[in-house]
Design a protein around this motif. Structure first.
Motif, PDB file in Angstrom:
ATOM      1  N   PHE A 178       0.817  -1.204   0.000  1.00 50.19           N
ATOM      2  CA  PHE A 178       0.000   0.000   0.000  1.00 50.19           C
ATOM      3  C   PHE A 178       0.860   1.267   0.000  1.00 50.19           C
ATOM      4  CE2 PHE A 178      -2.974  -3.046   2.199  1.00 50.19           C
ATOM      5  CZ  PHE A 178      -3.799  -3.208   1.097  1.00 50.19           C
ATOM      6  N   PHE A 179       2.008   1.209   0.662  1.00 50.66           N
ATOM      7  CA  PHE A 179       2.941   2.338   0.629  1.00 50.66           C
ATOM      8  C   PHE A 179       3.357   2.637  -0.810  1.00 50.66           C
ATOM      9  CE2 PHE A 179       7.330   3.745   0.213  1.00 50.66           C
ATOM     10  CZ  PHE A 179       7.359   4.886   1.006  1.00 50.66           C
ATOM     11  N   SER A 180       3.623   1.588  -1.576  1.00 48.05           N
ATOM     12  CA  SER A 180       4.052   1.758  -2.967  1.00 48.05           C
ATOM     13  C   SER A 180       2.976   2.428  -3.805  1.00 48.05           C
ATOM     14  CB  SER A 180       4.419   0.395  -3.569  1.00 48.05           C
ATOM     15  OG  SER A 180       5.477  -0.211  -2.845  1.00 48.05           O
ATOM     16  N   PHE A 181       1.730   2.004  -3.593  1.00 49.92           N
ATOM     17  CA  PHE A 181       0.633   2.639  -4.331  1.00 49.92           C
ATOM     18  C   PHE A 181       0.480   4.102  -3.946  1.00 49.92           C
ATOM     19  CE2 PHE A 181      -1.016  -1.798  -4.941  1.00 49.92           C
ATOM     20  CZ  PHE A 181      -0.960  -1.777  -6.323  1.00 49.92           C
ATOM     21  N   CYS A 182       0.617   4.400  -2.667  1.00 52.15           N
ATOM     22  CA  CYS A 182       0.499   5.796  -2.225  1.00 52.15           C
ATOM     23  C   CYS A 182       1.623   6.653  -2.810  1.00 52.15           C
ATOM     24  CB  CYS A 182       0.514   5.876  -0.701  1.00 52.15           C
ATOM     25  SG  CYS A 182      -0.991   5.225   0.069  1.00 52.15           S
ATOM     26  N   ALA A 183       2.809   6.068  -2.952  1.00 53.59           N
ATOM     27  CA  ALA A 183       3.911   6.796  -3.588  1.00 53.59           C
ATOM     28  C   ALA A 183       3.591   7.090  -5.050  1.00 53.59           C
ATOM     29  CB  ALA A 183       5.204   5.983  -3.468  1.00 53.59           C
ATOM     30  N   LEU A 184       2.981   6.119  -5.737  1.00 51.72           N
ATOM     31  CA  LEU A 184       2.567   6.342  -7.129  1.00 51.72           C
ATOM     32  C   LEU A 184       1.488   7.418  -7.204  1.00 51.72           C
ATOM     33  CD1 LEU A 184       2.388   2.669  -8.484  1.00 51.72           C
ATOM     34  CD2 LEU A 184       4.076   4.422  -9.091  1.00 51.72           C
ATOM     35  N   MET A 185       0.586   7.426  -6.236  1.00 50.22           N
ATOM     36  CA  MET A 185      -0.479   8.424  -6.197  1.00 50.22           C
ATOM     37  C   MET A 185       0.094   9.825  -6.017  1.00 50.22           C
ATOM     38  SD  MET A 185      -2.909   6.128  -3.757  1.00 50.22           S
ATOM     39  CE  MET A 185      -3.941   7.476  -3.201  1.00 50.22           C
ATOM     40  N   PHE A 186       1.156   9.946  -5.238  1.00 49.22           N
ATOM     41  CA  PHE A 186       1.827  11.226  -5.016  1.00 49.22           C
ATOM     42  C   PHE A 186       2.335  11.790  -6.343  1.00 49.22           C
ATOM     43  CE2 PHE A 186       5.797  13.533  -3.906  1.00 49.22           C
ATOM     44  CZ  PHE A 186       5.255  14.523  -3.090  1.00 49.22           C
ATOM     45  N   VAL A 187       2.951  10.924  -7.140  1.00 46.00           N
ATOM     46  CA  VAL A 187       3.463  11.339  -8.457  1.00 46.00           C
ATOM     47  C   VAL A 187       2.299  11.637  -9.406  1.00 46.00           C
ATOM     48  CG1 VAL A 187       4.842  10.630 -10.450  1.00 46.00           C
ATOM     49  CG2 VAL A 187       5.583  10.009  -8.138  1.00 46.00           C
ATOM     50  N   TRP A 188       1.295  10.779  -9.411  1.00 42.89           N
ATOM     51  CA  TRP A 188       0.135  10.950 -10.281  1.00 42.89           C
ATOM     52  C   TRP A 188      -0.557  12.285 -10.019  1.00 42.89           C
ATOM     53  CZ3 TRP A 188      -2.617   9.093 -14.334  1.00 42.89           C
ATOM     54  CH2 TRP A 188      -3.973   9.393 -14.413  1.00 42.89           C
ATOM     55  N   ALA A 189      -0.816  12.587  -8.754  1.00 44.87           N
ATOM     56  CA  ALA A 189      -1.508  13.830  -8.414  1.00 44.87           C
ATOM     57  C   ALA A 189      -0.692  15.048  -8.821  1.00 44.87           C
ATOM     58  CB  ALA A 189      -1.808  13.872  -6.913  1.00 44.87           C
ATOM     59  N   GLY A 190       0.618  14.962  -8.697  1.00 43.78           N
ATOM     60  CA  GLY A 190       1.469  16.094  -9.026  1.00 43.78           C
ATOM     61  C   GLY A 190       1.602  16.345 -10.514  1.00 43.78           C
ATOM     62  N   THR A 191       1.399  15.312 -11.325  1.00 49.11           N
ATOM     63  CA  THR A 191       1.661  15.445 -12.760  1.00 49.11           C
ATOM     64  C   THR A 191       0.410  15.384 -13.638  1.00 49.11           C
ATOM     65  OG1 THR A 191       2.055  13.050 -12.919  1.00 49.11           O
ATOM     66  CG2 THR A 191       3.979  14.469 -12.540  1.00 49.11           C
ATOM     67  N   MET A 192      -0.656  14.703 -13.190  1.00 47.62           N
ATOM     68  CA  MET A 192      -1.801  14.439 -14.065  1.00 47.62           C
ATOM     69  C   MET A 192      -3.094  15.138 -13.662  1.00 47.62           C
ATOM     70  SD  MET A 192      -0.516  12.611 -16.438  1.00 47.62           S
ATOM     71  CE  MET A 192      -2.006  12.075 -17.279  1.00 47.62           C
ATOM     72  N   ILE A 193      -3.229  15.508 -12.412  1.00 48.43           N
ATOM     73  CA  ILE A 193      -4.470  16.129 -11.949  1.00 48.43           C
ATOM     74  C   ILE A 193      -4.471  17.614 -12.297  1.00 48.43           C
ATOM     75  CG2 ILE A 193      -5.912  16.665  -9.950  1.00 48.43           C
ATOM     76  CD1 ILE A 193      -5.851  13.713 -10.701  1.00 48.43           C
ATOM     77  N   LYS A 194      -5.555  18.085 -12.892  1.00 48.46           N
ATOM     78  CA  LYS A 194      -5.718  19.504 -13.228  1.00 48.46           C
ATOM     79  C   LYS A 194      -6.669  20.142 -12.219  1.00 48.46           C
ATOM     80  CE  LYS A 194      -4.977  18.745 -18.167  1.00 48.46           C
ATOM     81  NZ  LYS A 194      -3.673  19.433 -18.214  1.00 48.46           N
ATOM     82  N   GLU A 195      -6.371  21.373 -11.826  1.00 44.73           N
ATOM     83  CA  GLU A 195      -7.166  22.047 -10.810  1.00 44.73           C
ATOM     84  C   GLU A 195      -8.498  22.538 -11.380  1.00 44.73           C
ATOM     85  OE1 GLU A 195      -8.569  22.534  -7.780  1.00 44.73           O
ATOM     86  OE2 GLU A 195      -6.424  22.356  -7.296  1.00 44.73           O
ATOM     87  N   THR A 196      -9.569  22.334 -10.604  1.00 44.60           N
ATOM     88  CA  THR A 196     -10.907  22.758 -11.019  1.00 44.60           C
ATOM     89  C   THR A 196     -11.550  23.680  -9.979  1.00 44.60           C
ATOM     90  OG1 THR A 196     -11.845  20.764 -10.000  1.00 44.60           O
ATOM     91  CG2 THR A 196     -11.285  20.651 -12.348  1.00 44.60           C
ATOM     92  N   LYS A 197     -10.816  24.055  -8.960  1.00 40.99           N
ATOM     93  CA  LYS A 197     -11.355  24.887  -7.874  1.00 40.99           C
ATOM     94  C   LYS A 197     -11.936  26.192  -8.416  1.00 40.99           C
ATOM     95  CE  LYS A 197      -8.551  27.449  -5.583  1.00 40.99           C
ATOM     96  NZ  LYS A 197      -7.510  28.006  -4.702  1.00 40.99           N
ATOM     97  N   GLY A 198     -13.161  26.520  -7.986  1.00 41.16           N
ATOM     98  CA  GLY A 198     -13.773  27.802  -8.304  1.00 41.16           C
ATOM     99  C   GLY A 198     -14.346  27.939  -9.697  1.00 41.16           C
ATOM    100  N   LEU A 199     -14.228  26.908 -10.540  1.00 40.14           N
ATOM    101  CA  LEU A 199     -14.738  26.966 -11.903  1.00 40.14           C
ATOM    102  C   LEU A 199     -16.152  26.404 -11.967  1.00 40.14           C
ATOM    103  CD1 LEU A 199     -11.594  25.650 -13.833  1.00 40.14           C
ATOM    104  CD2 LEU A 199     -12.262  28.031 -13.452  1.00 40.14           C
TER     105      LEU A 199
END
Length: 461
Positions: free
Chosen positions: A417-438
């Motif tokens: 599970f630690f490994s998956f969370c590490a992948l999620m850290f990279v994924w969120a930093g590179t692939m997620i686009k911000e939608t706040k306030g739109l």
């Protein structure tokens, strides 16, 4: 209330007594208990997958409100069947019916909230869905604990009462949803413009002629007109171009949410804490109650921060916090073998994980998924993401007991599970686009859609 119903299916039947007779009328023996639990789990989760898949289409035809009401009716029927039958076949039918209801609700409810909430507070309001889930988990755990402590298991009263309790929130759901308005965006898409603007006026507490109401209705109508100019949505479209990118994000986000290990912590905490050397009474009641309570109260900071710091920020730092929690569990689990009091460090690490999850990946994934798709494909996109969530839920429910046993119930599973969370850290930093306030109509531009002309609603070149 909408999501509260989900949690009465989280009952550990092994702790409430063997509830089922085989179709031959004989009690199922201990050797077949594992198979029984697998069937009970798999039939419910199979129903969830099917419900989410079916209503990804039906939701656009019947509307959000009626779809939610149907889920409540199905859940009441499923609960009634489960708490009254005494043989395996009908009991599993009840499990499937309840699963259909939960799959439907988990797909439709976030869409409804996203489509009715104002842009400035949409993130907080959609995370109410997750808050109700965590509240339901805590209340269901508390009720089960009370039942186990106070009611003798004659005639299997414990499990019948526990499963029967789910009928109460189901009925309340149907009654209360009957009084809420339909989604204004769905109404506009069905050319029911007068009703749509009346709903917007009611939701915003403003006169129908108020400039904000008129402007919001115009933006919705422009988006609907543009979507209609593209023709009916297709399933193939869900995997191409800008829509395909969003579908991928929804699938990966929902998959990662399950791969955090949250359900392992909530469902199998008794086995985990037993392996650390804690007393059975603590692992059966006290620690699970503490886990679910922390999971619930930690959702409140997430509601506060999602519209202040944004979706991307919460997913990014939440993944890091969960990774630290898993690393802590592993480390203190190992150290406790030679010094048992250090097992409390593992307990604290579990709470670090729960706080990080409940503030971020728990609520934000549902919020983000419901807002990134345009109206014409929103049900399909949300349905695909929700199906991915339930598929991974099913896989983990089956795989974890075997993996945990293969590892001699040791701490190595936490490195997975630690490994998956590490992948999620990279994924969120590179692939997620911000939608706040739109607004929901503006979010398409973030994912590469052409900007529409403010006057005509047509795409600008």
């Amino acid at each position: 209330m909408i999501s509260f119903q989900i949690q009465f299916n989280l009952i550990k039947l092994d702790s409430l007594g063997n509830p089922i007779y085989g179709d031959d009328g004989k009690t199922i023996d201990a050797d077949n208990q594992a198979d029984l639990e697998s069937w009970i789990t798999s039939t419910f989760l199979f129903g969830c997958i099917i419900g989410a898949a079916i209503f990804s289409v039906v939701c656009d035809r019947l509307g959000r409100k009626r779809s939610i009401i149907i889920s409540g009716v199905l859940f009441a029927i499923g609960g009634l069947v489960q708490c009254t039958v005494s043989s395996l076949g009908p009991f599993l039918v009840g499990r499937v019916i309840s699963g259909l209801a939960i799959g439907t609700a988990s797909m439709v409810v976030p869409i409804y909230i996203a489509e009715t909430a104002p842009a400035a507070t949409r993130g907080a309001l959609t995370t109410v869905y997750q808050l109700m889930i965590t509240m339901g988990i805590f209340i269901a755990t508390a009720i089960n604990s009370i039942i186990m402590k106070t009611i003798d298991d004659l005639n299997f009263t414990q499990w019948r009462l526990a499963l029967g309790m789910q009928i109460v929130p189901s009925i309340l759901l149907v009654l209360l949803v009957s009084f809420i308005p339909e989604s204004p965006r769905w109404l506009a898409e069905k050319d029911r413009h007068e009703q749509a603007i009346q709903v917007i006026s009611k939701l915003r507490g403003l006169d129908v002629n108020h400039s904000e109401v008129v402007a919001e209705m115009k933006e919705i109508q422009d988006s609907v007109d543009f979507d209609k100019s593209l023709g009916d949505s297709t399933w193939g479209e869900m995997f191409r171009g800008s829509i395909g990118k969003r579908t991928l994000i929804a699938i990966v986000n929902q998959s990662f949410q399950q791969l955090t290990g949250i359900n392992v912590i909530l469902y199998y905490s008794k086995d985990i804490f037993n392996a650390m050397g804690f007393a059975s009474a603590d692992t059966k009641i006290a620690f699970p109650l503490a886990n679910t309570f922390i999971n619930m109260i930690s959702t409140f900071p997430g509601m506060w921060s999602v519209d202040r710091f944004g979706r991307k920020t919460l997913l990014f730092w939440g993944a890091l916090g969960m990774a630290i929690g898993h690393a802590g569990v592993f480390t203190f689990f190992q150290l406790s073998k030679s010094n048992q009091p250090l097992a409390w460090g593992a307990i604290i690490s579990v709470y670090v994980f729960l706080i990080s999850y409940a503030m971020t990946w728990g609520p934000v994934v549902w919020s983000y998924q419901a807002e990134i798709f345009p109206l014409r494909v929103r049900s399909k996109g949300t349905g695909i993401g929700t199906v991915a969530n339930w598929v991974w839920n099913t896989i983990i429910a089956y795989a974890f007991p075997q993996v945990f046993s293969a590892l001699n119930k040791g701490p190595s599973v936490y490195w997975i599970f630690f490994s998956f969370c590490a992948l999620m850290f990279v994924w969120a930093g590179t692939m997620i686009k911000e939608t706040k306030g739109l607004t929901l109509e503006q979010i398409g531009e973030v994912f590469g859609e052409e900007k529409r002309d403010q006057e005509t609603g047509a795409a600008k070149n």
